[in-house]
Design a protein around this motif. Sequence first.
Motif, PDB file in Angstrom:
ATOM      1  N   GLN A   1       0.830  -1.190   0.000  1.00 58.74           N
ATOM      2  CA  GLN A   1       0.000   0.000   0.000  1.00 58.74           C
ATOM      3  C   GLN A   1       0.877   1.257   0.000  1.00 58.74           C
ATOM      4  N   ALA A   2       1.973   1.216   0.781  1.00 61.50           N
ATOM      5  CA  ALA A   2       2.868   2.374   0.834  1.00 61.50           C
ATOM      6  C   ALA A   2       3.479   2.633  -0.541  1.00 61.50           C
ATOM      7  N   SER A   3       3.876   1.579  -1.235  1.00 59.70           N
ATOM      8  CA  SER A   3       4.510   1.793  -2.541  1.00 59.70           C
ATOM      9  C   SER A   3       3.491   2.254  -3.572  1.00 59.70           C
TER      10      SER A   3
ATOM     11  N   ALA B   1      -3.552   0.318 -22.878  1.00 57.30           N
ATOM     12  CA  ALA B   1      -4.806  -0.138 -22.290  1.00 57.30           C
ATOM     13  C   ALA B   1      -4.542  -0.445 -20.818  1.00 57.30           C
ATOM     14  N   PRO B   2      -5.581  -0.486 -19.971  1.00 48.89           N
ATOM     15  CA  PRO B   2      -5.365  -0.696 -18.533  1.00 48.89           C
ATOM     16  C   PRO B   2      -4.438  -1.877 -18.208  1.00 48.89           C
ATOM     17  N   ARG B   3      -4.593  -2.979 -18.954  1.00 45.98           N
ATOM     18  CA  ARG B   3      -3.752  -4.147 -18.685  1.00 45.98           C
ATOM     19  C   ARG B   3      -2.273  -3.825 -18.965  1.00 45.98           C
ATOM     20  N   GLN B   4      -2.037  -3.090 -20.049  1.00 48.24           N
ATOM     21  CA  GLN B   4      -0.653  -2.718 -20.378  1.00 48.24           C
ATOM     22  C   GLN B   4      -0.091  -1.762 -19.329  1.00 48.24           C
ATOM     23  N   THR B   5      -0.925  -0.822 -18.882  1.00 49.34           N
ATOM     24  CA  THR B   5      -0.481   0.101 -17.843  1.00 49.34           C
ATOM     25  C   THR B   5      -0.115  -0.670 -16.583  1.00 49.34           C
ATOM     26  N   PHE B   6      -0.916  -1.689 -16.263  1.00 43.86           N
ATOM     27  CA  PHE B   6      -0.609  -2.467 -15.072  1.00 43.86           C
ATOM     28  C   PHE B   6       0.779  -3.100 -15.178  1.00 43.86           C
ATOM     29  N   TRP B   7       1.030  -3.780 -16.286  1.00 40.39           N
ATOM     30  CA  TRP B   7       2.295  -4.506 -16.382  1.00 40.39           C
ATOM     31  C   TRP B   7       3.495  -3.596 -16.640  1.00 40.39           C
ATOM     32  N   SER B   8       3.277  -2.447 -17.311  1.00 41.16           N
ATOM     33  CA  SER B   8       4.439  -1.613 -17.630  1.00 41.16           C
ATOM     34  C   SER B   8       4.708  -0.524 -16.613  1.00 41.16           C
ATOM     35  N   VAL B   9       3.703  -0.118 -15.851  1.00 41.39           N
ATOM     36  CA  VAL B   9       3.927   0.991 -14.915  1.00 41.39           C
ATOM     37  C   VAL B   9       3.639   0.581 -13.468  1.00 41.39           C
ATOM     38  N   ILE B  10       2.413   0.090 -13.220  1.00 43.06           N
ATOM     39  CA  ILE B  10       2.042  -0.176 -11.826  1.00 43.06           C
ATOM     40  C   ILE B  10       2.889  -1.297 -11.241  1.00 43.06           C
ATOM     41  N   PHE B  11       2.971  -2.411 -11.975  1.00 41.29           N
ATOM     42  CA  PHE B  11       3.698  -3.560 -11.438  1.00 41.29           C
ATOM     43  C   PHE B  11       5.174  -3.238 -11.143  1.00 41.29           C
ATOM     44  N   PRO B  12       5.932  -2.693 -12.120  1.00 38.03           N
ATOM     45  CA  PRO B  12       7.339  -2.413 -11.794  1.00 38.03           C
ATOM     46  C   PRO B  12       7.516  -1.406 -10.661  1.00 38.03           C
ATOM     47  N   LEU B  13       6.600  -0.432 -10.549  1.00 32.18           N
ATOM     48  CA  LEU B  13       6.765   0.580  -9.511  1.00 32.18           C
ATOM     49  C   LEU B  13       6.273   0.091  -8.150  1.00 32.18           C
ATOM     50  N   ALA B  14       5.393  -0.925  -8.157  1.00 28.54           N
ATOM     51  CA  ALA B  14       4.929  -1.475  -6.883  1.00 28.54           C
ATOM     52  C   ALA B  14       5.827  -2.626  -6.437  1.00 28.54           C
TER      53      ALA B  14
ATOM     54  N   PHE C   1      14.675  -3.012  -7.209  1.00 26.40           N
ATOM     55  CA  PHE C   1      14.855  -1.802  -6.399  1.00 26.40           C
ATOM     56  C   PHE C   1      15.211  -0.586  -7.239  1.00 26.40           C
ATOM     57  N   ASP C   2      15.164  -0.743  -8.579  1.00 30.13           N
ATOM     58  CA  ASP C   2      15.555   0.366  -9.448  1.00 30.13           C
ATOM     59  C   ASP C   2      14.667   1.585  -9.269  1.00 30.13           C
ATOM     60  N   ALA C   3      13.415   1.345  -8.934  1.00 30.14           N
ATOM     61  CA  ALA C   3      12.479   2.461  -8.861  1.00 30.14           C
ATOM     62  C   ALA C   3      12.509   3.136  -7.500  1.00 30.14           C
ATOM     63  N   LEU C   4      13.327   2.661  -6.579  1.00 32.29           N
ATOM     64  CA  LEU C   4      13.365   3.260  -5.236  1.00 32.29           C
ATOM     65  C   LEU C   4      14.006   4.642  -5.290  1.00 32.29           C
TER      66      LEU C   4
ATOM     67  N   LEU D   1       7.438  11.649 -16.370  1.00 32.23           N
ATOM     68  CA  LEU D   1       8.301  10.638 -17.002  1.00 32.23           C
ATOM     69  C   LEU D   1       8.322   9.399 -16.112  1.00 32.23           C
ATOM     70  N   PHE D   2       8.412   8.223 -16.745  1.00 28.78           N
ATOM     71  CA  PHE D   2       8.423   6.977 -15.969  1.00 28.78           C
ATOM     72  C   PHE D   2       9.788   6.810 -15.305  1.00 28.78           C
ATOM     73  N   PRO D   3       9.828   6.790 -13.972  1.00 26.72           N
ATOM     74  CA  PRO D   3      11.124   6.787 -13.287  1.00 26.72           C
ATOM     75  C   PRO D   3      11.889   5.478 -13.457  1.00 26.72           C
ATOM     76  N   HIS D   4      11.171   4.377 -13.776  1.00 29.50           N
ATOM     77  CA  HIS D   4      11.857   3.092 -13.866  1.00 29.50           C
ATOM     78  C   HIS D   4      12.345   2.802 -15.278  1.00 29.50           C
ATOM     79  N   LEU D   5      12.130   3.734 -16.204  1.00 27.08           N
ATOM     80  CA  LEU D   5      12.572   3.519 -17.580  1.00 27.08           C
ATOM     81  C   LEU D   5      13.625   4.558 -17.945  1.00 27.08           C
ATOM     82  N   SER D   6      14.509   4.174 -18.871  1.00 25.09           N
ATOM     83  CA  SER D   6      15.516   5.122 -19.336  1.00 25.09           C
ATOM     84  C   SER D   6      14.834   6.161 -20.218  1.00 25.09           C
ATOM     85  N   VAL D   7      15.578   7.205 -20.554  1.00 21.47           N
ATOM     86  CA  VAL D   7      15.038   8.258 -21.410  1.00 21.47           C
ATOM     87  C   VAL D   7      14.538   7.665 -22.730  1.00 21.47           C
TER      88      VAL D   7
END
Lengths: 316, 337
Positions: free
Chosen positions: A207-209, A227-240, A313-316, B87-93
Amino acid sequence: MSSAAAAILPPRGGPSGAASDAFWRHPKFLLLLLLTPPLLWLGIIYLGSLFALLAQSFFAIDHYTGMIDYTPTLRTYRELLTTPANLDIIVRTVLMAACVTLFSALIAFPIAYYAARYARGKWKALFYLGVMLPLWSSYLVKIYAWKLILAKEGIFNWVLAKLHLYWLLDAYLSLPVIGGNSLSVSYTGTFLVFVYVWLPYMILPLQASLERLPNNLLEASADLGAAPRQTFWSVIFPLALPGAIAGSIFTFSLTLGDYIIPQIVGSSRLFIGQAVYMQQGTAGNIPLAAAFTVVPMVIMGFYLWMAKRMGAFDAL
Amino acid sequence: MTSAVRFKNVCRHFGAIRAVDGLNLEIAPGEFFALLGPSGSGKTTSLRLIAGFERPTAGHIEIFGERADAIPPYRRNVNTVFQDYALFPHLSVLENVAYGLKMKGVAKKQRLARAEELLELVQLPGYGDRSPAKLSGGQRQRVALARALVNEPKVLLLDEPLGALDLKLREQMQEELKSLQKRLAITFVFVTHDQGEALSMADRIAVFNEGKIMQVGTPEEIYRAPRSRFVADFVGSSNVLPPDLVERLTGTRAWASLRPEAVRLVSRGGHSATLVSSSFLGAQRRAVFDFDGFQITALLAADAKLPEPGKTARLAWGESDLHLMEDEPVDGPEGAA
């Protein structure tokens, strides 16, 4: 007049004034003063006992006399890793911990996502209460409660019987490995209780992440055609993922080390925690108990190393 | 010709708050269009309605003649440059720029090559491997621009694109955006609260206030002929003269605007006014006069011969410089602006 006008550099008397001035001039000294007690605690009591334990695992027990032989040796580790029964314990525990972690993450995600992105005010308070409330009651009470719920005469069976679905449970319990006489003496029962007990530790970091995930990243993703599914796998999942990893450290290591849950709910087969408990207690084999304890530490170390290599941990 | 974007009686209400209230607007293809207004005036909500992040509570939106109000953002051929770049922080430019193509399923090699081309377009060649966190504000801005352009949108939306940049960089980016828009011939719709930015960049401007459009026109129209007190006040620091005064000057009872740079000092004739204060601005000098109990600001040449403060001077302006506005001439204390 001069006394009424504010001085440009008003003196501040007393020893406390002098002390704060001295600390202001030497900030490192203050830091040292503040850090020494906790570091001593951490260094001596915490890490010290850990190293004492590690050292124990490099001794061995003399099986004839039952006395510990204090010469460094790898014999205990050989015993740990070559005895099939011991290996069984390790594999069983690791598999259980992995299943518990995965399943916890699966059910924690939607809850954490809702709490982080939609719940506001009253609902958020309710979420925290709901997640934390089970943590406030005694661990043992909860486990015994589960034993009763899952027992043959328990409420779960009763509800299934009323729904005429008892055959479903019967079919499930007749499955090898995960089945058993009743849920309370099966691996499934152990698994359910583990998930129940450790779930909050997965929900909270997730929840914090998710809370730190800016909304405009989701909008940007949709804007760019995801699409929402793509957003989940490309943005939400890696950042969470860092949050999920943090949560999994809890669920995984807590399951690896627990010795009470499998003893109360489950199929009397040993887990690492129980093995440690037995070896250091009844068997009096402290070196083997120590060697067993090292296993979760090595596994967690390896797990974190893998997670780091995979960029968790890249997104930390 | 079909409009690039068309609002038809669009409302977006958030509970009791009418963020956008009965909006009618047409933006022509290839236009550089500015939505100008103070914060909370509905300009950003209007932009989000075009992007699809908001849905109208009433009315509808057309993008190139097609109704868009029920189309989610990911199915609109419209892209956005976000205010804080997002910008997406986990992706390169490079991965950031290629994101839109990846979502479309373009093969990795092709999309990275195309992303590299776009980085060249925004003058960041070779920055692809870096992390967005390691870039300066201006560089992030360019990456956000390249990322939004990669899908070749029909309309590019820019939400306060230069807001976070310092003055010098902002002026440079204004030029670049303008020339980029000419080159690509894409419709640009940009939101700003900075009237200078809107005047210097846009082909046309819509001035927003409280969820409504106050005036639409070219920068010159908006600046020279503001239709209402609000526009006169918001676009540039115009003198707004109350009906009483205007009636005495022209015989017509109406509110009027008078641009500070239209006010001249004369040695005879004109109107007598008392100098209140003056300040040196470099190229010009700004002087505030008391004229019949109303304050008039004048932008004069830096070497203008001003009297001492408190002494009288004579002011003049061309008849056409006094621009009458459409506001109702209400009497009352709200007179001097």
